[in-house]
Design a protein around this motif. Structure first.
Motif, short mmCIF file in Angstrom:
data_model
loop_
_atom_site.label_atom_id
_atom_site.label_comp_id
_atom_site.label_asym_id
_atom_site.label_seq_id
_atom_site.Cartn_x
_atom_site.Cartn_y
_atom_site.Cartn_z
N ASP A 138 0.84 -1.19 0.00
CA ASP A 138 0.00 0.00 0.00
C ASP A 138 0.88 1.25 0.00
O ASP A 138 1.69 1.46 0.91
CB ASP A 138 -0.90 -0.01 1.24
N ASP A 140 0.23 4.37 0.58
CA ASP A 140 0.04 5.26 1.73
C ASP A 140 0.74 4.72 2.97
O ASP A 140 1.29 5.48 3.77
CB ASP A 140 -1.45 5.44 2.01
N GLU A 141 0.71 3.39 3.16
CA GLU A 141 1.34 2.80 4.34
C GLU A 141 2.86 2.90 4.31
O GLU A 141 3.51 2.77 5.34
CB GLU A 141 0.92 1.34 4.50
N ARG A 142 3.43 3.13 3.14
CA ARG A 142 4.88 3.31 3.06
C ARG A 142 5.33 4.66 3.62
O ARG A 142 6.53 4.87 3.82
CB ARG A 142 5.35 3.21 1.60
N LYS A 143 4.39 5.55 3.88
CA LYS A 143 4.73 6.91 4.28
C LYS A 143 4.94 7.07 5.78
O LYS A 143 5.36 8.13 6.23
CB LYS A 143 3.63 7.88 3.82
N TYR A 144 4.62 6.05 6.57
CA TYR A 144 4.68 6.21 8.01
C TYR A 144 5.04 4.91 8.73
O TYR A 144 5.06 3.83 8.13
CB TYR A 144 3.33 6.73 8.54
N ARG A 194 1.00 7.15 15.21
CA ARG A 194 1.62 7.21 13.89
C ARG A 194 2.73 8.25 13.86
O ARG A 194 2.64 9.30 14.48
CB ARG A 194 0.57 7.53 12.83
N TRP A 196 5.08 10.08 10.77
CA TRP A 196 5.36 10.21 9.35
C TRP A 196 6.84 10.05 9.05
O TRP A 196 7.69 10.43 9.85
CB TRP A 196 4.90 11.57 8.83
N GLN A 200 7.22 12.48 3.77
CA GLN A 200 5.87 12.97 4.03
C GLN A 200 5.90 14.16 4.98
O GLN A 200 5.06 15.07 4.87
CB GLN A 200 5.01 11.85 4.63
#
Length: 216
Positions: A138, A140-144, A194, A196, A200
């Motif tokens: 995913d 988006d999941e690579r960003k955090y 979370r 970032w 990000q």
């Protein structure tokens, strides 16, 4: 035997060496997971085979990035020169990317090791995988990176873990449902935190939102 989750990465901090989890670390894991002070939110393990299975699972998949933490002082071990294993005080890393976690022996609590290890892991992770780990499909999941804790009112250990995460730049994100590991059929809501990644963070700054510093 070759394990997909075996890696050769290491990183160090002022007081700790983080080296890859190995098949022969099951004894360390059992010492941690059988201790009710460490496993306060669930039933401590009583069977060594459960620790062996835990290690096998993490070495069997690339969604894990696990490290054992050894003290660099040399005061409690001989570095393995006499056939003994260096003193491992805990484990940390990615438990299911991008989720991270850590466990420490109670004798190592209150010394700042958890914050030091997590800050070291965060620095290592984004320097090694600036676009996020390749096993994360995913985008988006690579960003955090994220972490799940128990509610702070549940136990002092939960509150302590949240303080460590806050020091390392994690912020409250949301709650997620989990099955209670002690009371069958009961669902609990656990806080998710979370942090970032640097790319990000830069985007958020450009958008006018100031994220936590990469240095915590």
């Amino acid at each position: 035997m070759t394990y997909p989750g075996t890696h050769t990465y290491t990183f160090s901090t002022e007081r700790l060496l983080a080296r890859p989890l190995r098949p022969d670390d099951a004894d360390v894991i059992f010492a941690l997971k059988s201790d009710p002070q460490v496993f306060f939110w669930t039933t401590p393990e009583k069977d060594f085979s459960e620790a062996e299975a835990w290690v096998e699972e993490r070495l069997g998949s690339d969604i894990y990035l696990s490290f054992c933490l050894e003290e660099l002082s040399g005061n409690e071990h001989d570095g393995g020169t006499n056939g003994t294993k260096p003193h491992v005080i805990g484990v940390c890393g990615a438990t299911n990317l991008p989720e991270i976690g850590y466990m420490f022996r109670p004798s190592a609590w209150g010394k700042g090791y958890a914050t030091e290890a997590l800050q070291g892991f965060i620095k290592f992770y984004w320097e090694t995988f600036p676009q996020g780990h390749p096993s994360i499909s995913d985008a988006d999941e690579r960003k955090y990176l994220k972490a799940v804790t128990g509610p702070p009112e549940e136990a002092p250990q939960s509150a302590a873990s949240i303080r460590v995460l806050n020091k390392c730049g994690f912020e409250y994100w949301k709650e997620q449902k989990e099955d209670d590991n002690v009371n069958s059929g009961v669902v609990v809501m656990l806080p998710v935190w979370r942090r970032w990644g640097p790319n990000q963070q830069a985007n958020l700054r450009l958008a006018g939102s100031e994220p936590p510093s990469i240095d915590g």
